[in-house]
Enzyme design. Structure first.
Site, mmCIF file in Angstrom:
data_model
loop_
_atom_site.group_PDB
_atom_site.id
_atom_site.type_symbol
_atom_site.label_atom_id
_atom_site.label_comp_id
_atom_site.label_asym_id
_atom_site.label_seq_id
_atom_site.Cartn_x
_atom_site.Cartn_y
_atom_site.Cartn_z
ATOM 1 N N SER A 219 45.874 29.919 31.159
ATOM 2 C CA SER A 219 46.138 29.089 32.339
ATOM 3 C C SER A 219 44.942 28.165 32.566
ATOM 4 O O SER A 219 43.801 28.520 32.239
ATOM 5 C CB SER A 219 46.310 29.987 33.563
ATOM 6 O OG SER A 219 46.348 29.204 34.745
ATOM 7 N N TYR B 133 43.574 37.143 38.703
ATOM 8 C CA TYR B 133 44.453 36.584 37.665
ATOM 9 C C TYR B 133 43.693 35.534 36.847
ATOM 10 O O TYR B 133 43.771 35.512 35.617
ATOM 11 C CB TYR B 133 45.680 35.979 38.342
ATOM 12 C CG TYR B 133 46.512 35.035 37.502
ATOM 13 C CD1 TYR B 133 47.563 35.496 36.709
ATOM 14 C CD2 TYR B 133 46.265 33.657 37.509
ATOM 15 C CE1 TYR B 133 48.333 34.624 35.958
ATOM 16 C CE2 TYR B 133 47.031 32.777 36.761
ATOM 17 C CZ TYR B 133 48.055 33.265 35.991
ATOM 18 O OH TYR B 133 48.816 32.389 35.240
ATOM 19 N N LYS C 8 42.868 35.396 32.742
ATOM 20 C CA LYS C 8 43.234 34.281 31.868
ATOM 21 C C LYS C 8 42.002 33.749 31.125
ATOM 22 O O LYS C 8 42.112 33.221 30.025
ATOM 23 C CB LYS C 8 43.924 33.182 32.684
ATOM 24 C CG LYS C 8 45.317 33.605 33.211
ATOM 25 C CD LYS C 8 46.266 33.907 32.061
ATOM 26 C CE LYS C 8 47.709 34.056 32.492
ATOM 27 N NZ LYS C 8 48.637 34.263 31.390
#
Ligand code: NAP
Length: 258
Positions: free
Chosen positions: A149, A162, A166
């Site tokens: 991401s 998160y 990533k």
């Protein structure tokens, strides 16, 4: 978005995790359109059969579906076993599954949520790569692609833990690419910006969030799943034969740094 009529993946067999919706489904469709034999998968069997039916209705016959929760060792084994049984080989793995059970900065993340994020987003990607590598070694041009991401390069405060998971995928890409390059197995990564999917909707569903998102994006639009699927098809194809260890950002011009 106009579909370009190109067939770079003829004779390739591709396994794509989390591919019954969103970016994964778009990758499955693009791969099939470019001639690949495609295995779609996700946790829910009804989603898997719906996705296979949609692709078959679109005229893609070389598609099978296998239920696979990426954190489940038996499911992962079954995913590769069924692929080999039906298609005889694997050339491409796209590791696309991710979860984000909490919203907030890194230090606000409870331990159990942190474990879940790293279990699905990082550990399962590592294990999928580890388990598919002996199979890829039987082919001449294996390829692994991780879906990271933009947040892995520039963390978003709203999705702190998160974002860190990533970032780990970008490191995994670099390390694995070094290990596997001598065997002509390429390992690359894509870093999507804000893409219009169910998962991405937290970043744009309210009017305020939508305006805030657009204000960050120089191209002044959210990404579409096809903005990512074409990039992944390129990385999986022989057009990218000399590219390994890279993370390619597709984020409408948002500046990236690592
Ligand atoms: P999405 O549209 O919500 O689709 C999620 C897919 O993942 C579904 O097919 C779902 O099916 C499957 N799935 C969820 N958990 C799974 C698990 N544990 N094992 C296997 N399959 C699972 O999501 P998306 O936006 O396309 O996201 C795909 C990837 O892109 C993720 O890695 C995400 O981090 C990344 N990404 C997205 C954005 C964005 O803005 N959308 C931006 C950057 C990166 P089931 O429910 O049947 O399992």
């Amino acid at each position: 978005m106009a579909h370009r009529n190109i067939s770079r993946l003829v004779n390739k067999v591709a396994v794509i995790t989390a591919s019954t919706d969103g970016i994964g489904f778009a990758i499955a469709k693009r791969f099939a359109a470019e001639g690949a034999k495609v295995v779609v998968s996700s946790r829910k069997p009804e989603n898997v059969s719906n996705a296979v039916n949609k692709l078959k209705n679109d005229g893609f016959s070389n598609v099978i579906g296998v239920k696979c929760h990426v954190s489940d060792a038996n499911d992962r084994k079954n995913l590769f076993d069924e692929t080999l049984k039906n298609f005889g080989k694997i050339d491409i793995l796209v590791s696309n599954a991710a979860v984000n059970p909490v919203v907030g900065p890194v230090l606000a993340c409870p331990e159990d949520a942190w474990d879940k994020i790293f279990d699905v987003n990082v550990k399962a990607s590592f294990l999928l790569a580890k388990e598919v590598t002996p199979i890829l070694r039987d082919e001449t041009n294996g390829s692994i692609i991780f879906v990271s991401s933009y947040a892995g390069l520039n963390p978003f405060p709203l999705i702190g833990a998160y974002s860190v998971s990533k970032t780990a995928l970008i490191g995994l890409t670099k390390a694995l690419a070094q290990n596997l390059a001598p065997e002509n197995i390429r390992v690359n990564c894509v870093a999507p910006g804000i893409i219009r999917t169910k998962f991405g909707s937290v970043m744009y569903e309210s009017e305020t969030a939508h305006e805030a998102a657009l204000s960050m994006i120089p191209m002044n639009r959210l990404g579409e799943v096809e903005d990512i699927s074409g990039l992944v098809a390129f990385l999986a194809s022989d057009d990218a034969a000399y590219i390994t260890g890279e993370t390619i950002v597709a984020a409408g011009g948002m500046p990236s740094r690592l």
